[in-house]
Motif scaffolding. Structure first.
Motif, PDB file in Angstrom:
ATOM      1  N   ASP A 119     -11.060  11.053   2.084  1.00 45.50           N
ATOM      2  CA  ASP A 119     -10.098  11.646   1.143  1.00 45.50           C
ATOM      3  C   ASP A 119     -10.785  12.517   0.106  1.00 45.50           C
ATOM      4  N   ARG A 120     -11.962  12.066  -0.335  1.00 41.11           N
ATOM      5  CA  ARG A 120     -12.660  12.848  -1.361  1.00 41.11           C
ATOM      6  C   ARG A 120     -13.171  14.161  -0.776  1.00 41.11           C
ATOM      7  N   GLY A 121     -13.681  14.128   0.438  1.00 43.07           N
ATOM      8  CA  GLY A 121     -14.144  15.359   1.070  1.00 43.07           C
ATOM      9  C   GLY A 121     -13.010  16.342   1.292  1.00 43.07           C
ATOM     10  N   LYS A 122     -11.871  15.828   1.723  1.00 43.91           N
ATOM     11  CA  LYS A 122     -10.711  16.704   1.935  1.00 43.91           C
ATOM     12  C   LYS A 122     -10.231  17.296   0.612  1.00 43.91           C
ATOM     13  N   ALA A 123     -10.347  16.524  -0.456  1.00 43.85           N
ATOM     14  CA  ALA A 123      -9.939  17.034  -1.768  1.00 43.85           C
ATOM     15  C   ALA A 123     -10.832  18.188  -2.207  1.00 43.85           C
ATOM     16  N   VAL A 124     -12.133  18.101  -1.905  1.00 44.66           N
ATOM     17  CA  VAL A 124     -13.036  19.197  -2.242  1.00 44.66           C
ATOM     18  C   VAL A 124     -12.651  20.440  -1.445  1.00 44.66           C
ATOM     19  N   LEU A 125     -12.383  20.270  -0.162  1.00 44.36           N
ATOM     20  CA  LEU A 125     -11.976  21.421   0.659  1.00 44.36           C
ATOM     21  C   LEU A 125     -10.729  22.097   0.090  1.00 44.36           C
ATOM     22  N   SER A 126      -9.802  21.285  -0.398  1.00 43.60           N
ATOM     23  CA  SER A 126      -8.546  21.847  -0.899  1.00 43.60           C
ATOM     24  C   SER A 126      -8.743  22.664  -2.174  1.00 43.60           C
ATOM     25  N   GLN A 127      -9.852  22.441  -2.891  1.00 40.56           N
ATOM     26  CA  GLN A 127     -10.127  23.224  -4.103  1.00 40.56           C
ATOM     27  C   GLN A 127     -10.513  24.668  -3.776  1.00 40.56           C
ATOM     28  N   PHE A 128     -10.997  24.883  -2.551  1.00 43.41           N
ATOM     29  CA  PHE A 128     -11.496  26.204  -2.174  1.00 43.41           C
ATOM     30  C   PHE A 128     -10.814  26.657  -0.889  1.00 43.41           C
ATOM     31  N   PRO A 129      -9.500  26.897  -0.945  1.00 42.69           N
ATOM     32  CA  PRO A 129      -8.753  27.221   0.279  1.00 42.69           C
ATOM     33  C   PRO A 129      -9.174  28.540   0.918  1.00 42.69           C
ATOM     34  N   GLN A 130      -9.796  29.414   0.144  1.00 46.16           N
ATOM     35  CA  GLN A 130     -10.205  30.710   0.687  1.00 46.16           C
ATOM     36  C   GLN A 130     -11.510  30.622   1.466  1.00 46.16           C
ATOM     37  N   ALA A 131     -12.245  29.505   1.337  1.00 40.39           N
ATOM     38  CA  ALA A 131     -13.563  29.399   1.949  1.00 40.39           C
ATOM     39  C   ALA A 131     -13.461  29.175   3.453  1.00 40.39           C
ATOM     40  N   GLU A 132     -14.348  29.798   4.196  1.00 42.32           N
ATOM     41  CA  GLU A 132     -14.491  29.515   5.621  1.00 42.32           C
ATOM     42  C   GLU A 132     -15.107  28.127   5.768  1.00 42.32           C
ATOM     43  N   THR A 133     -14.666  27.352   6.747  1.00 43.95           N
ATOM     44  CA  THR A 133     -15.207  26.015   6.956  1.00 43.95           C
ATOM     45  C   THR A 133     -15.856  25.925   8.332  1.00 43.95           C
ATOM     46  N   LEU A 134     -16.929  25.142   8.395  1.00 43.90           N
ATOM     47  CA  LEU A 134     -17.658  25.005   9.646  1.00 43.90           C
ATOM     48  C   LEU A 134     -18.256  23.607   9.715  1.00 43.90           C
ATOM     49  N   GLU A 135     -17.986  22.896  10.800  1.00 39.37           N
ATOM     50  CA  GLU A 135     -18.562  21.563  10.978  1.00 39.37           C
ATOM     51  C   GLU A 135     -20.007  21.686  11.451  1.00 39.37           C
ATOM     52  N   VAL A 136     -20.869  20.857  10.883  1.00 35.78           N
ATOM     53  CA  VAL A 136     -22.280  20.795  11.290  1.00 35.78           C
ATOM     54  C   VAL A 136     -22.615  19.349  11.635  1.00 35.78           C
ATOM     55  N   LYS A 137     -23.674  19.157  12.405  1.00 38.32           N
ATOM     56  CA  LYS A 137     -24.032  17.807  12.830  1.00 38.32           C
ATOM     57  C   LYS A 137     -24.749  17.030  11.734  1.00 38.32           C
ATOM     58  N   GLN A 138     -25.584  17.716  10.954  1.00 45.45           N
ATOM     59  CA  GLN A 138     -26.343  17.061   9.894  1.00 45.45           C
ATOM     60  C   GLN A 138     -26.285  17.909   8.634  1.00 45.45           C
ATOM     61  N   HIS A 139     -26.077  17.262   7.501  1.00 46.01           N
ATOM     62  CA  HIS A 139     -25.970  18.021   6.243  1.00 46.01           C
ATOM     63  C   HIS A 139     -27.313  18.616   5.831  1.00 46.01           C
ATOM     64  N   ASN A 140     -28.413  18.069   6.324  1.00 40.79           N
ATOM     65  CA  ASN A 140     -29.735  18.582   5.940  1.00 40.79           C
ATOM     66  C   ASN A 140     -30.397  19.385   7.060  1.00 40.79           C
ATOM     67  N   ARG A 141     -29.645  19.769   8.063  1.00 42.02           N
ATOM     68  CA  ARG A 141     -30.134  20.639   9.133  1.00 42.02           C
ATOM     69  C   ARG A 141     -29.100  21.741   9.326  1.00 42.02           C
ATOM     70  N   LEU A 142     -29.196  22.776   8.511  1.00 38.99           N
ATOM     71  CA  LEU A 142     -28.164  23.798   8.473  1.00 38.99           C
ATOM     72  C   LEU A 142     -28.482  24.932   9.437  1.00 38.99           C
ATOM     73  N   PRO A 143     -27.459  25.579   9.946  1.00 40.18           N
ATOM     74  CA  PRO A 143     -27.681  26.733  10.820  1.00 40.18           C
ATOM     75  C   PRO A 143     -28.214  27.926  10.028  1.00 40.18           C
ATOM     76  N   GLU A 144     -28.742  28.902  10.719  1.00 40.22           N
ATOM     77  CA  GLU A 144     -29.173  30.131  10.077  1.00 40.22           C
ATOM     78  C   GLU A 144     -27.962  30.834   9.474  1.00 40.22           C
ATOM     79  N   LEU A 145     -28.022  31.095   8.168  1.00 41.94           N
ATOM     80  CA  LEU A 145     -26.862  31.628   7.451  1.00 41.94           C
ATOM     81  C   LEU A 145     -26.976  33.116   7.156  1.00 41.94           C
ATOM     82  N   GLY A 146     -28.141  33.691   7.383  1.00 38.52           N
ATOM     83  CA  GLY A 146     -28.305  35.115   7.139  1.00 38.52           C
ATOM     84  C   GLY A 146     -28.171  35.502   5.681  1.00 38.52           C
TER      85      GLY A 146
END
Length: 350
Positions: free
Chosen positions: A18-45
């Motif tokens: 619920d807390r994570g979903k609440a954070v997402l709702s604060q930034f409705p304009q943001a693109e969202t992307l699921e990742v496998k690990q929070h400390n292993r991020l894809p190349e963001l350019g």
């Protein structure tokens, strides 16, 4: 305070409670992307600074380790977040990752449960020490800046409420930001905020993307009035010469800083204010990164003629001031505090 408005939010599936979903709702304009690990991020350019401005990560903290400190606090609490909007050139958190956006951990209830269990195993009444005379203290912001995180999730206020109301525990954190929203919360002196201070012209160079030293000093009275315990954190203490080669330039600048502090604080605020001092430790990897993104700062941070090498407990190649020289620097710093702000107790210094 930064106007943080991420354009992309990366999340792990287990962070969308619920807390994570609440954070997402604060930034409705943001693109969202699921990742496998929070400390292993894809190349963001994106470059170092744009990642900090445009990216937010939601994750679940797997380990709830509580570590002994004995310095700024009795213990270091499990992280509520990792990373920061700021881009301080000496930051030990940044040096461990190629990119380091703010990562919020959404399993805050587990964090607080682990603290409650831990503190209830400790002796009570608590033995008096320099961290606090009454309560067991937990640093809640070692890997992030809580003042920024406070605006991103109501979970931080929940954490404040937990420590405010707990009969045995007290929270503390250092910050380089002034968040006026935090003044609406009454922590009843159970939250200790430590404003990080250094000479203003040095801060402008090395405390990248943070609030000014003048703004931090001006906020101390206000945060005391709101019910916080307020200390200051002289960290890192950087030793430098002036443009004319004057080797006492750093001393003169700190004397001026102490005088600013003395002139700004009301008597009742001075009475409760204490400080800590931490002399600079720098890192070879961070040095190499800074040569590309902030080379001017390295003229202050990387001074081999004053420093010696040390391999950290985590295997990093660090440099710090040569130990005999540092002992003299600490004595000089202590003398200046006694001369200029004798009302300010040094809780610890190294």
């Amino acid at each position: 305070m930064p106007d943080f408005n991420p354009s992309i939010i990366l999340y792990t599936a287990d962070a969308l409670n619920d807390r994570g979903k609440a954070v997402l709702s604060q930034f409705p304009q943001a693109e969202t992307l699921e990742v496998k690990q929070h400390n292993r991020l894809p190349e963001l350019g994106m470059n170092h600074f744009k990642v900090k401005s445009d990216v937010l990560v939601l994750g679940k903290l797997k380990t709830q380790d509580i570590k002994w400190s004995g310095r700024s606090s009795d213990y270091i609490a499990p992280s509520l977040a990792n990373g920061c909007f700021g881009a301080c050139t000496y930051c030990y958190v940044d040096r461990h990752k190629n990119v380091n956006p703010i990562t919020l951990f959404t399993n805050i209830d587990e964090n607080l449960s682990s603290i409650d269990t831990h503190v209830n195993t400790l002796a009570w009444p608590k033995p008096i020490n320099q961290t606090d005379a009454t309560f067991w203290t937990y640093d809640i912001g070692c890997n992030s800046d809580i003042s920024v995180d406070y605006d991103l999730t109501p979970g931080i206020q929940q954490v404040f409420e937990f420590y405010r109301d707990h009969p045995k525990a007290k929270a503390t954190f250092a910050t380089k930001f002034v968040n006026p929203m935090m003044l609406d919360f009454d922590p009843k002196r159970k939250i200790r905020i430590r404003f990080s201070l250094m000479p203003a012209h040095v801060s402008k160079l090395v405390d990248v993307r943070t609030d000014s030293i003048e703004k931090r000093i001006a906020a101390i009275n206000d945060f005391y009035d709101a019910g916080y315990e307020v200390h200051v954190n002289f960290s890192p203490v950087i030793v430098y010469s002036g443009p004319d080669g004057d080797k006492k330039a750093w001393r003169n600048d700190y004397r001026e800083l102490f005088r600013q502090l003395d002139a700004s604080l009301r008597p009742e605020v001075r009475q409760q204010l204490k400080c800590e001092g931490i002399f600079l430790t720098h890192n070879q990897r961070q040095h190499q990164a800074n040569l590309a993104i902030n080379p001017k700062a390295e003229e202050l941070l990387w001074v081999p003629e004053l420093q010696e090498s040390k391999v950290s407990q985590f295997g990093g190649w660090n440099i710090r001031y040569e130990h005999q020289l540092k002992r003299k620097m600490i004595a000089v710093f202590e003398d200046m505090v006694r001369d200029e702000i004798p009302w300010c107790e040094i809780r610890y210094i190294f």
